[in-house]
Write an enzyme that holds these catalytic residues in place. Structure first.
Site, PDB file in Angstrom:
ATOM      1  N   CYS A 256       0.897  -1.169   0.000  1.00  0.00           N
ATOM      2  CA  CYS A 256       0.000   0.000   0.000  1.00  0.00           C
ATOM      3  C   CYS A 256       0.926   1.207   0.000  1.00  0.00           C
ATOM      4  CB  CYS A 256      -0.888  -0.019   1.239  1.00  0.00           C
ATOM      5  SG  CYS A 256      -2.168  -1.276   1.194  1.00  0.00           S
ATOM      6  N   ALA A 257       1.455   1.550  -1.148  1.00  0.00           N
ATOM      7  CA  ALA A 257       2.670   2.361  -1.202  1.00  0.00           C
ATOM      8  C   ALA A 257       2.458   3.876  -1.205  1.00  0.00           C
ATOM      9  CB  ALA A 257       3.467   1.976  -2.435  1.00  0.00           C
ATOM     10  N   PRO A 259       1.533   7.764  -0.619  1.00  0.00           N
ATOM     11  CA  PRO A 259       2.284   8.525  -1.632  1.00  0.00           C
ATOM     12  C   PRO A 259       3.774   8.170  -1.733  1.00  0.00           C
ATOM     13  CG  PRO A 259       1.981   9.875   0.316  1.00  0.00           C
ATOM     14  CD  PRO A 259       1.272   8.575   0.585  1.00  0.00           C
ATOM     15  N   GLY A 260       4.220   7.146  -1.053  1.00  0.00           N
ATOM     16  CA  GLY A 260       5.568   6.668  -1.321  1.00  0.00           C
ATOM     17  C   GLY A 260       6.626   7.048  -0.298  1.00  0.00           C
ATOM     18  N   LYS A 262       7.374   5.644   2.528  1.00  0.00           N
ATOM     19  CA  LYS A 262       8.132   4.476   3.006  1.00  0.00           C
ATOM     20  C   LYS A 262       8.818   3.752   1.845  1.00  0.00           C
ATOM     21  CE  LYS A 262       5.101   4.174   6.938  1.00  0.00           C
ATOM     22  NZ  LYS A 262       3.988   4.986   6.356  1.00  0.00           N
ATOM     23  N   ASP A 280      -0.329   0.272  -5.391  1.00  0.00           N
ATOM     24  CA  ASP A 280      -1.404   1.023  -4.738  1.00  0.00           C
ATOM     25  C   ASP A 280      -2.640   0.945  -5.618  1.00  0.00           C
ATOM     26  OD1 ASP A 280      -1.342   3.099  -2.185  1.00  0.00           O
ATOM     27  OD2 ASP A 280      -3.004   3.489  -3.572  1.00  0.00           O
ATOM     28  N   ASP A 306      -5.191  -3.783  -6.959  1.00  0.00           N
ATOM     29  CA  ASP A 306      -5.806  -4.082  -5.666  1.00  0.00           C
ATOM     30  C   ASP A 306      -5.043  -5.244  -5.035  1.00  0.00           C
ATOM     31  OD1 ASP A 306      -7.398  -4.903  -3.576  1.00  0.00           O
ATOM     32  OD2 ASP A 306      -9.285  -4.800  -4.690  1.00  0.00           O
ATOM     33  N   CYS A 378      -1.178   3.761  11.118  1.00  0.00           N
ATOM     34  CA  CYS A 378      -1.061   4.970  11.941  1.00  0.00           C
ATOM     35  C   CYS A 378      -2.343   5.092  12.779  1.00  0.00           C
ATOM     36  CB  CYS A 378      -0.775   6.208  11.109  1.00  0.00           C
ATOM     37  SG  CYS A 378      -1.977   6.552   9.827  1.00  0.00           S
TER      38      CYS A 378
HETATM   39  C1  LIG Z   1      -1.556   4.483   4.879  1.00  0.00           C
HETATM   40  S1  LIG Z   1      -1.605   4.774   3.182  1.00  0.00           S
HETATM   41  C2  LIG Z   1       0.014   4.288   2.696  1.00  0.00           C
HETATM   42  C3  LIG Z   1       1.102   5.305   2.993  1.00  0.00           C
HETATM   43  C4  LIG Z   1       2.414   4.951   2.331  1.00  0.00           C
HETATM   44  N1  LIG Z   1       2.867   3.623   2.698  1.00  0.00           N
HETATM   45  C5  LIG Z   1       3.517   5.940   2.675  1.00  0.00           C
HETATM   46  O1  LIG Z   1       4.324   5.690   3.540  1.00  0.00           O
HETATM   47  O2  LIG Z   1       3.566   6.982   2.008  1.00  0.00           O
HETATM   48  C6  LIG Z   1      -2.581   3.449   2.612  1.00  0.00           C
HETATM   49  C7  LIG Z   1      -2.627   3.307   1.086  1.00  0.00           C
HETATM   50  O3  LIG Z   1      -3.286   2.073   0.814  1.00  0.00           O
HETATM   51  C8  LIG Z   1      -3.906   2.188  -0.446  1.00  0.00           C
HETATM   52  N2  LIG Z   1      -4.875   1.078  -0.564  1.00  0.00           N
HETATM   53  C9  LIG Z   1      -6.069   0.945   0.062  1.00  0.00           C
HETATM   54  N3  LIG Z   1      -6.646  -0.226  -0.275  1.00  0.00           N
HETATM   55  C10 LIG Z   1      -5.793  -0.849  -1.121  1.00  0.00           C
HETATM   56  C11 LIG Z   1      -5.817  -2.088  -1.812  1.00  0.00           C
HETATM   57  N4  LIG Z   1      -6.863  -2.911  -1.702  1.00  0.00           N
HETATM   58  N5  LIG Z   1      -4.769  -2.424  -2.591  1.00  0.00           N
HETATM   59  C12 LIG Z   1      -3.715  -1.583  -2.731  1.00  0.00           C
HETATM   60  N6  LIG Z   1      -3.641  -0.387  -2.102  1.00  0.00           N
HETATM   61  C13 LIG Z   1      -4.656  -0.025  -1.307  1.00  0.00           C
HETATM   62  C14 LIG Z   1      -4.504   3.580  -0.407  1.00  0.00           C
HETATM   63  O4  LIG Z   1      -4.754   4.056  -1.713  1.00  0.00           O
HETATM   64  C15 LIG Z   1      -3.407   4.352   0.329  1.00  0.00           C
HETATM   65  O5  LIG Z   1      -2.573   5.011  -0.598  1.00  0.00           O
END
Ligand SMILES: C[S@@+](CC[C@H](N)C(=O)[O-])C[C@H]1O[C@@H](n2cnc3c(N)ncnc32)[C@H](O)[C@@H]1O
Length: 438
Positions: A256-257, A259-260, A262, A280, A306, A378
């Site tokens: 779940c990358a 905005p990147g 991590k 993502d 997904d 978080c």
């Molecule tokens: C907590 S944020 C991630 C923050 C990111 N890891 C960072 O450090 O910048 C969660 C992310 O999960 C994505 N997301 C939600 N459901 C998802 C799925 N089923 N498959 C892939 N990504 C998903 C969302 O679009 C969102 O960008």
């Protein structure tokens, strides 16, 4: 004389109205308000919006005492203007008369001239009797802690000893924290450059590359920002790339990358040539991963898909390391996103937990034998954290949890929980799972 067509207060009220109604996040409403104002007003606009949301439930409790009857939903911007007015009188160093005049003017600019008399009266009454009104507002938990009641009760249930400290920490703005890119420079060298540029910055208590700024500033003015030497990231989030240790030749999934934040950090720390797939489900957010990696000059395969539907994007080659930074309630980052107080509902938590369990199971099916998966949120709710991992471990005999550093927050079931404000960090949960080799 030319009449102004808008003002900072009018734009702040427009940006806040849908947020206060729980219909939109501040991130989505703020850009239009910023675009309507000259850049010299941007700082004040943000201070007004964030401050009003941070103190919102208390301001609301005061306003309810001052209004004969609640304003209809159609007057949401005027309602927002009133909260802004009370906020300025109470929390900002704006003289009362200026706060009243500016708010009345904003209501006129919002196209509600007939309500200016009421707004003037309400704010003058508050200014006259603020102590008593605030005292009365704090009789109620929502007014006392400036959080919605359901959130206070849920936090009290999960953190009976700590919840008042958590609520207080949520009401303090978080510091601007940076991550120094160890591929490009050292923390000491960057701090020296910052000092030379007149920027007040100190090493954070942990982890190793985190730096705290004394005050927030434009990222583009940070030494080395455009060259990828430094990124904005809270210290708690910086722990992810330290806990998920990548060895040469490994294949890594950032599940779940976007905005990147991590992804970039993982790549900064990983051996050269590490294959990282950043996934993502949200294409617009994934574009931000691309921007971030471009600035850092680090490569990853970006895939929009997904996680729960790997047949659509996976090539059947298992991953040695997986970071699952799951979508969550964000209750650990309320100090940075005070709109969470208005956007979340109690009923969101079980729905999020079900989604998190589903995503964890999906990610696990992509992990190689002997591989490791870091689960992160978080959130500070057990339902999204320890209970997800406990249930998963009970169902998967091939999964075990690995020990995390004791300096990281506190033990919380099979993982560790950082509470908001601890070492000036955001609230974060981590659990590191290993898949047995057999
Ligand atoms: C907590 S944020 C991630 C923050 C990111 N890891 C960072 O450090 O910048 C969660 C992310 O999960 C994505 N997301 C939600 N459901 C998802 C799925 N089923 N498959 C892939 N990504 C998903 C969302 O679009 C969102 O960008």
């Amino acid at each position: 004389m030319n009449r102004p067509r808008t003002s900072v207060r009018a734009e702040a009220a427009r940006a806040l109205a849908p947020v206060l109604q729980g219909q939109a996040s501040l991130n989505t409403t703020l850009p239009a308000a910023l675009a309507a104002l000259p850049s010299r007003d941007h700082g004040l606009l943000q201070a007004l919006c964030y401050g009003t949301l941070r103190h919102g439930p208390r301001l609301q409790s005061v306003l309810e005492q001052l209004l004969k009857r609640p304003l209809p939903a159609s007057e949401a911007p005027v309602h927002a203007a009133l909260l802004l007015g009370i906020y300025q009188i109470n929390e900002m160093r704006v003289p009362d008369h200026a706060a009243v005049t500016e708010t009345v003017q904003a209501v006129r600019l919002l196209g509600r001239p007939r309500l200016t008399g009421m707004v003037n009266g309400v704010l003058r009454n508050f200014s006259r009797d603020s102590k008593t009104l605030l005292n009365r507002a704090t009789q109620d938990p929502a007014g006392e802690h400036a959080h919605p009641r359901w959130l206070i009760e849920s936090l009290q249930q999960d953190w009976p000893q700590e919840y008042t400290q958590i609520l207080a920490a949520n009401n303090q703005p978080g510091p601007m924290t940076l991550r120094i890119n160890g591929r490009r420079t050292t923390r000491e060298a960057w701090l020296t450059r910052a000092r030379e540029a007149g920027i007040e910055a100190t090493p954070a208590q942990s982890p190793d590359m985190a730096v705290k700024l004394a005050s927030a500033m434009d990222v583009n003015a940070l030494p080395g920002f455009t060259e990828g030497e430094v990124s904005v990231q809270d210290a708690a989030a910086q722990w992810a790339a330290l806990l998920l240790v990548v060895e040469p030749g490994m294949r890594v999934l950032d599940a779940c990358a976007a905005p990147g934040g991590k992804t970039g950090h993982l790549l900064e720390r990983a051996p050269d040539g590490t294959e990282v797939l950043a996934l993502d489900a949200d294409a617009a957010r994934l574009a931000r991963v691309e921007d971030n990696l471009q600035r850092l000059g680090l490569p990853a395969q970006l895939t929009c898909g997904d996680l729960a539907q790997p047949q659509d994007w996976w090539d059947d080659r298992p991953f040695d390391r997986i970071l699952l930074d799951a979508p969550c309630s964000g209750t650990g980052v309320i100090r940075r996103h005070p709109d969470i107080k208005y956007l979340r509902r109690a009923s969101d938590i079980p729905a999020l937990a079900a989604r998190q369990a589903e995503l964890l199971a999906a990610a696990w099916s992509l992990l190689a034998p002997g591989g490791q998966l870091l689960y992160a949120t978080c959130s500070i709710f057990h339902a999204e954290n320890r209970e997800i991992i406990e249930a998963f471990l009970a169902e998967h005999s091939e999964a075990s949890s690995l020990t995390l550093p004791e300096t990281l927050g506190q033990a919380c079931g099979p993982g560790r929980q950082i509470l908001p404000g601890e070492q000036d960090m955001d609230g974060f949960f981590y659990a590191l799972l290993r898949r047995s080799s057999a």
